[in-house]
Write a protein that holds these residues in place. Structure first.
Motif, PDB file in Angstrom:
ATOM      1  N   LEU A  84       3.865  16.301  89.444  1.00 32.30           N
ATOM      2  CA  LEU A  84       4.059  17.310  90.494  1.00 32.30           C
ATOM      3  C   LEU A  84       5.538  17.661  90.626  1.00 32.30           C
ATOM      4  O   LEU A  84       6.408  16.908  90.189  1.00 32.30           O
ATOM      5  CB  LEU A  84       3.542  16.766  91.824  1.00 32.30           C
ATOM      6  CG  LEU A  84       2.051  16.444  91.899  1.00 32.30           C
ATOM      7  CD1 LEU A  84       1.736  15.599  93.119  1.00 32.30           C
ATOM      8  CD2 LEU A  84       1.223  17.725  91.924  1.00 32.30           C
ATOM      9  N   THR A 144      -0.316  19.274 104.335  1.00 36.02           N
ATOM     10  CA  THR A 144      -1.742  19.124 104.641  1.00 36.02           C
ATOM     11  C   THR A 144      -2.079  17.693 105.091  1.00 36.02           C
ATOM     12  O   THR A 144      -3.056  17.492 105.789  1.00 36.02           O
ATOM     13  CB  THR A 144      -2.626  19.492 103.423  1.00 36.02           C
ATOM     14  OG1 THR A 144      -2.178  18.748 102.302  1.00 36.02           O
ATOM     15  CG2 THR A 144      -2.585  20.952 103.123  1.00 36.02           C
ATOM     16  N   PHE A 145      -1.276  16.726 104.675  1.00 37.83           N
ATOM     17  CA  PHE A 145      -1.568  15.345 105.056  1.00 37.83           C
ATOM     18  C   PHE A 145      -1.028  14.986 106.445  1.00 37.83           C
ATOM     19  O   PHE A 145      -1.653  14.226 107.176  1.00 37.83           O
ATOM     20  CB  PHE A 145      -0.964  14.372 104.040  1.00 37.83           C
ATOM     21  CG  PHE A 145      -1.900  14.015 102.911  1.00 37.83           C
ATOM     22  CD1 PHE A 145      -3.132  13.431 103.176  1.00 37.83           C
ATOM     23  CD2 PHE A 145      -1.541  14.228 101.588  1.00 37.83           C
ATOM     24  CE1 PHE A 145      -3.987  13.083 102.142  1.00 37.83           C
ATOM     25  CE2 PHE A 145      -2.394  13.884 100.555  1.00 37.83           C
ATOM     26  CZ  PHE A 145      -3.610  13.312 100.834  1.00 37.83           C
ATOM     27  N   LEU A 184      -3.212  21.129  92.631  1.00 35.89           N
ATOM     28  CA  LEU A 184      -1.844  21.310  92.119  1.00 35.89           C
ATOM     29  C   LEU A 184      -1.664  20.590  90.785  1.00 35.89           C
ATOM     30  O   LEU A 184      -0.945  21.062  89.896  1.00 35.89           O
ATOM     31  CB  LEU A 184      -0.828  20.797  93.146  1.00 35.89           C
ATOM     32  CG  LEU A 184      -0.638  21.701  94.370  1.00 35.89           C
ATOM     33  CD1 LEU A 184       0.145  20.994  95.460  1.00 35.89           C
ATOM     34  CD2 LEU A 184       0.075  22.997  93.985  1.00 35.89           C
ATOM     35  N   LEU A 185      -2.337  19.441  90.639  1.00 34.99           N
ATOM     36  CA  LEU A 185      -2.274  18.729  89.350  1.00 34.99           C
ATOM     37  C   LEU A 185      -2.987  19.539  88.268  1.00 34.99           C
ATOM     38  O   LEU A 185      -2.518  19.627  87.133  1.00 34.99           O
ATOM     39  CB  LEU A 185      -2.934  17.349  89.472  1.00 34.99           C
ATOM     40  CG  LEU A 185      -2.113  16.246  90.134  1.00 34.99           C
ATOM     41  CD1 LEU A 185      -2.969  15.006  90.374  1.00 34.99           C
ATOM     42  CD2 LEU A 185      -0.908  15.873  89.273  1.00 34.99           C
ATOM     43  N   VAL A 213      -5.858  19.492  97.758  1.00 33.01           N
ATOM     44  CA  VAL A 213      -4.652  20.271  97.436  1.00 33.01           C
ATOM     45  C   VAL A 213      -3.882  19.576  96.307  1.00 33.01           C
ATOM     46  O   VAL A 213      -3.450  20.205  95.343  1.00 33.01           O
ATOM     47  CB  VAL A 213      -3.769  20.442  98.694  1.00 33.01           C
ATOM     48  CG1 VAL A 213      -2.397  20.978  98.335  1.00 33.01           C
ATOM     49  CG2 VAL A 213      -4.438  21.368  99.692  1.00 33.01           C
ATOM     50  N   LYS A 214      -3.740  18.249  96.433  1.00 35.10           N
ATOM     51  CA  LYS A 214      -3.031  17.483  95.406  1.00 35.10           C
ATOM     52  C   LYS A 214      -3.695  17.665  94.032  1.00 35.10           C
ATOM     53  O   LYS A 214      -3.015  17.946  93.035  1.00 35.10           O
ATOM     54  CB  LYS A 214      -3.032  15.997  95.775  1.00 35.10           C
ATOM     55  CG  LYS A 214      -2.536  15.091  94.665  1.00 35.10           C
ATOM     56  CD  LYS A 214      -2.857  13.642  94.939  1.00 35.10           C
ATOM     57  CE  LYS A 214      -4.302  13.299  94.878  1.00 35.10           C
ATOM     58  NZ  LYS A 214      -4.894  13.190  93.550  1.00 35.10           N
ATOM     59  N   ASP A 257       5.552  21.161  95.155  1.00 34.45           N
ATOM     60  CA  ASP A 257       4.159  20.728  95.330  1.00 34.45           C
ATOM     61  C   ASP A 257       4.060  19.683  96.443  1.00 34.45           C
ATOM     62  O   ASP A 257       3.109  19.689  97.229  1.00 34.45           O
ATOM     63  CB  ASP A 257       3.609  20.110  94.040  1.00 34.45           C
ATOM     64  CG  ASP A 257       3.471  21.120  92.907  1.00 34.45           C
ATOM     65  OD1 ASP A 257       3.355  22.316  93.214  1.00 34.45           O
ATOM     66  OD2 ASP A 257       3.469  20.706  91.734  1.00 34.45           O
ATOM     67  N   ILE A 301       1.581  19.467  99.673  1.00 32.62           N
ATOM     68  CA  ILE A 301       0.674  18.320  99.872  1.00 32.62           C
ATOM     69  C   ILE A 301       0.951  17.632 101.207  1.00 32.62           C
ATOM     70  O   ILE A 301       0.015  17.376 101.983  1.00 32.62           O
ATOM     71  CB  ILE A 301       0.826  17.313  98.707  1.00 32.62           C
ATOM     72  CG1 ILE A 301       0.318  17.943  97.406  1.00 32.62           C
ATOM     73  CG2 ILE A 301       0.055  16.028  98.998  1.00 32.62           C
ATOM     74  CD1 ILE A 301       0.656  17.168  96.159  1.00 32.62           C
ATOM     75  N   LYS A 325      -8.547  17.444 102.770  1.00 34.63           N
ATOM     76  CA  LYS A 325      -7.868  18.679 102.359  1.00 34.63           C
ATOM     77  C   LYS A 325      -6.616  18.351 101.529  1.00 34.63           C
ATOM     78  O   LYS A 325      -6.360  18.962 100.493  1.00 34.63           O
ATOM     79  CB  LYS A 325      -7.484  19.476 103.610  1.00 34.63           C
ATOM     80  CG  LYS A 325      -7.136  20.917 103.342  1.00 34.63           C
ATOM     81  CD  LYS A 325      -6.844  21.618 104.656  1.00 34.63           C
ATOM     82  CE  LYS A 325      -5.914  22.781 104.423  1.00 34.63           C
ATOM     83  NZ  LYS A 325      -5.266  23.215 105.661  1.00 34.63           N
ATOM     84  N   GLY A 326      -5.883  17.335 101.996  1.00 34.61           N
ATOM     85  CA  GLY A 326      -4.664  16.926 101.292  1.00 34.61           C
ATOM     86  C   GLY A 326      -4.953  16.488  99.874  1.00 34.61           C
ATOM     87  O   GLY A 326      -4.235  16.848  98.934  1.00 34.61           O
ATOM     88  N   LEU A 327      -6.030  15.701  99.718  1.00 36.33           N
ATOM     89  CA  LEU A 327      -6.392  15.213  98.380  1.00 36.33           C
ATOM     90  C   LEU A 327      -6.793  16.369  97.468  1.00 36.33           C
ATOM     91  O   LEU A 327      -6.423  16.413  96.291  1.00 36.33           O
ATOM     92  CB  LEU A 327      -7.542  14.202  98.476  1.00 36.33           C
ATOM     93  CG  LEU A 327      -7.184  12.816  99.031  1.00 36.33           C
ATOM     94  CD1 LEU A 327      -8.442  12.011  99.307  1.00 36.33           C
ATOM     95  CD2 LEU A 327      -6.283  12.062  98.070  1.00 36.33           C
TER      96      LEU A 327
END
Lengths: 283, 223
Positions: free
Chosen positions: A87, A98-99, B10-11, B6-7, A91, A95, B2-4
């Motif tokens: 990343l 959102t967390f 992006l990957l 998004v991660k 990025d 991330i 949602k965070g996971l």
């Protein structure tokens, strides 16, 4: 903030057995050699490994009962792990937004710019120092109440280390209820930062002391055999045979300075205390 | 969650080249092959495998240690992987079916287009893929990429072995499993709608059981 009571983890050849507390408003250091049990302790605290017995409480809750909202109040740096290196820092902004509810993109990006961290480059192309800085900035980015930092300054040069340690000090000044648990094998980092210090060796806590007490009251006595024989040894914690006689670690430097003015006594520092606690013998 | 997601997205963004290649190969298949079914299976399979590969990305450089300190519960990790893999398979399958259906229908050389047959073959490939994912995901989560693939091969081999042995045992007992199977298949071919419902229910059930197993695995896993 954190209470570890009789934590036990058995890996066959290695047994962890430790108790530790990190109080609100204070920075607690955990110092020890490589393989002493620092990372195992951190992993247990973070619920990454199961423990055989004992209890770990964070924010007054058992670590296994922490909710996602509780975890938002933690800022973590692990020595050999972090966000995926595929990343980019840009990025990471998306991330973390959102967390974490309290993530501040503006602050994070400003600090990245202060540390000259490129935003569009993949983390895998960063230098070791830059990777370490990104990890720390991520941990500091969401107004966590408790920072758990495993070797956060590893791979950093002296100037970068000072900058990072300064960030931790500012973080603590912003809110007096915040707390940090930090491990390092670089004693000077902990000496100037921590309020209290735990020394761990072979999975066991061998010393817990306030850093001020450690620096003011601990000392290294260098005595020849005759001086050593007539010396009152009730405050000698460890001793070691040396070519000139004996070196002894004491927690009551003043006592020996007053009663044995002819004996050489050096001011204690963390490295010497560790070395003596590990390699010295008990009387 | 949602965070996971998004991660992972992006990957996956880093896999642009594979996605472009996937599109080019698909276009090639659409224009060269009479049967567009292969293109649907190919696209859906590659897309789902790309999503499964995010599990390996998570493991790379001890990444899971840090990942699992982020604010989500462990079961949410399993949920996100299922959603990502099966969800993306659904989307890609739907788009691939739509595009290949339209191309086949509009192709001047094809005079008759059996829509229900086309949908059936495309649906069967999708259901098989989801079954495969239901087997693959717990193994990937438990053993990681390399060992996971090894276990999938062992499991599939063991499955084929069990079927062959079962068939020979039944044959010795005077029961012709092949005949019974053909009878069942024949029945399902006539009652296509019943077959579709049974297949969908079975697939959903398998996925749910697989998900529960994955949750158990991830909750016990040490990093």
């Amino acid at each position: 903030m954190l209470t570890i009571t009789d934590l036990k983890k058995n890996y066959g050849s290695f047994q962890l057995d430790c108790s530790l507390r990190a109080e609100p408003g204070s920075i607690t250091g955990l110092i020890g050699q490589n393989g002493a049990g620092k990372t195992t302790t951190f992993k247990a605290v973070l619920g990454l490994i199961a423990h055989d017995s004992g209890s770990i409480q964070i924010f007054g809750k058992d670590v296994s009962a922490l909710t996602a909202a509780d975890k938002e109040n933690l800022g973590i740096v692990l020595s050999d792990s972090g966000f995926s290196e595929y990343l980019t820092v840009k990025d990471l902004v998306t991330i973390q937004k959102t967390f974490y509810k309290n993530f501040s993109s503006r602050d994070f990006l400003k600090k990245c710019s202060d540390f000259q961290i490129p935003l569009d480059k993949k983390i895998q192309d960063f230098s070791t120092g830059m990777k370490a800085k990104v990890k720390v900035l991520c941990a500091l980015s969401h107004k966590a109440k408790f920072l758990i930092l495993d070797e956060p300054t590893v791979g950093l040069d002296v100037i970068a280390r000072d900058e990072i340690l300064e960030l931790f000090r500012s973080y603590m000044e912003e809110d007096e209820e915040r707390s940090i648990l930090i491990s390092s094998h670089i004693s000077s980092d902990l000496e100037g930062l921590c309020d209290d210090l735990y020394m761990i060796h072979s999975g066991k806590i061998i010393l817990h002391e306030d850093v001020d007490t450690l620096l003011d009251s601990y000392g290294l006595i260098k005595a020849d055999p005759a001086q050593f024989n007539r010396m009152d040894k009730q405050y000698i914690l460890r001793y070691r045979k040396e070519p000139y006689g004996y070196s002894c670690l004491t927690g009551q430097k003043q006592f020996y300075m007053e009663n044995y003015p002819d004996v050489a006594i050096e001011k204690g520092n963390i490295d010497e205390v560790i070395t003596m606690m590990i390699k010295g013998e008990i009387l | 969650m949602k965070g996971l997601l998004v991660k992972d997205l992006l990957l996956l963004k880093n896999q642009k080249r594979i996605l472009i290649l996937l599109l080019l190969v698909s276009v090639l298949f659409l224009y060269s092959a009479e049967n567009a079914g292969f293109m649907i299976t190919y696209c859906t399979f590659i897309a789902s495998m790309l999503c499964v590969s995010t599990i390996s990305y998570d493991e790379y450089h001890h990444g899971n240690q840090f990942l699992f300190t982020l604010p989500f519960l462990r079961k949410v990790y399993a949920r996100e992987k299922y959603l990502l893999c099966i969800g993306s398979s659904c989307v890609v399958w739907f788009l691939a079916t739509l595009i290949s259906g339209a191309v086949t229908f509009l192709r001047p050389s094809v005079h008759t287009f059996d829509f229900s047959n086309f949908l059936l073959s495309s649906g069967v490939s999708f259901i098989l893929l989801v079954f495969f994912l239901a087997l693959l995901l717990p193994l990937q989560i438990r053993f990681g990429n390399e060992k996971g693939r090894l276990f999938v091969t062992i499991f599939m081999g063991a499955g084929v072995g069990i079927c062959i042995s079962l068939e020979s045992i039944l044959r010795e007992a005077g029961i012709h499993a092949g005949d019974t199977l053909f009878e069942v298949l024949g029945f399902l071919q006539i009652h296509t709608e019943t077959a579709a419902v049974i297949a969908l229910v079975l697939t959903a059930l398998c996925c749910f059981i697989s998900y529960l197993i994955s949750v158990k695995i991830i909750e016990k896993k040490e990093f």
